[in-house]
Design a protein around this motif. Structure first.
Motif: not given
Length: 322
Positions: A31-32, A41-46, A48-52
């Motif tokens: 999710l951007y 912000l880039t979120w990992n939906l697997e 549920n954490r912000q990655k970058s």
């Protein structure tokens, strides 16, 4: 409507950043988020954490769009800069910027994955086309009617282009000709528009308490139907890709969910104390939540809420915050 008020299934906290626009990348389960201070912000939906976090400038980001054929993310800020970002897993590298000098809130759209359409920097009712290959302006659509006011919303469906104007008029372009013009005076300042993928039905709204749904028959807008909401003001309309639900971002800090078929109000999502800035639905399976149609809402209180409603396996569960 729901007998029990639905709750978000998850809430992302953006720290000091206010999320202004959202974009699902269902292929990579991301999710951007574009912020009001120019971060992506880039979120990992697997997990549920912000990655970058990528700094795209100091201006509010209005829109994000994926160009999957070139592995690019495209962003647009409030000063009219359209930036192209090469995607490397969670990292983004800027490879080009188109400076359109368009100041305002009209968001660009992709046309046929080949052209970028945006408002002109000179005549406020004119639309410019930029090539995604050489980044040059290649043509202009001019309705030659200054009474239209500002171009507020552009929507592309197949080879049709729908333009909504400050004067509450909608123009349909087919190729390079105007095919239809329709007026919706009760909307007041027209700010939101969406059209279904079959080009058979649309909906529009603005600063009034009226939402119009309309039919598109033989390229003509007809059979208008209006519905009233409790409080005036709608800034965004987002149709789910299965053409079953429409989400409306309302000025009274709520998101209203309507049936696309009947325009009946189905749910009132009210977990947004400071207001709502954007909504979007995922278009394919989000593995962690086991749904194709996850709803994300950007809130002024530095949070993003995720909702799993009106899906076959959805459940209303307790809110979780990270």
């Amino acid at each position: 409507m729901f007998k029990t008020i639905p709750a978000p299934v998850y809430t992302y906290k953006c720290d000091e950043y206010i999320p202004n626009c959202l974009l699902f990348d269902s292929i990579n389960q991301l999710l951007y988020t574009g912020t009001q201070t120019g971060e992506i912000l880039t979120w990992n939906l697997e997990t549920n954490r912000q990655k970058s976090k990528t700094k795209a400038g100091k201006q509010c980001i209005l829109k994000l769009e994926l160009l999957t054929t070139k592995n690019l993310l495209i962003s647009q800020n409030k000063l009219g800069e359209i930036q192209f970002w090469l995607i490397n897993k969670y990292n983004l590298s800027n490879i080009h910027t188109i400076t359109t000098q368009v100041i305002g809130f009209c968001k660009f759209v992709l046309y046929d994955n080949d052209l970028i359409l945006c408002k002109s920097d000179k005549e406020k009712y004119v639309m410019n086309f930029f090539s995604i290959h050489n980044y040059e302006k290649v043509k202009t659509f001019n309705p030659n009617d200054s009474t239209l006011g500002d171009l507020m919303v552009i929507k592309c469906v197949k080879n049709y282009i729908f333009c909504a104007y400050e004067s509450c008029k909608i123009i349909i372009w087919l190729e390079d000709k105007i095919d239809e013009t329709a007026e919706f005076p009760d909307v007041e300042c027209l700010m939101a528009l969406d059209i279904d993928s079959n080009i058979t039905k649309g909906v529009c709204a603005g600063s009034s308490d009226t939402i119009y749904s309309f039919q598109v028959i033989n390229n003509k807008i007809c059979l208008k139907k209006s519905i009233k909401i409790t409080n005036p003001g709608i800034s965004e309309l987002c149709l789910r890709s299965d053409n079953k639900l429409i989400a409306a971002v309302c000025w009274d800090f709520n998101v209203r969910i309507f049936s696309w078929k009947t325009m009946k109000l189905l749910a009132l999502l009210d977990s947004h104390s400071n207001g709502v800035l954007d909504v979007t639905f995922s278009k394919s399976l989000i593995t962690f939540w086991k749904t194709e149609y996850l709803l994300a809402i950007a809130c002024k209180d530095c949070k993003i809420t995720l909702w799993n409603i009106y899906n076959d396996k959805s459940n209303i569960i307790t809110n979780k915050i990270i």
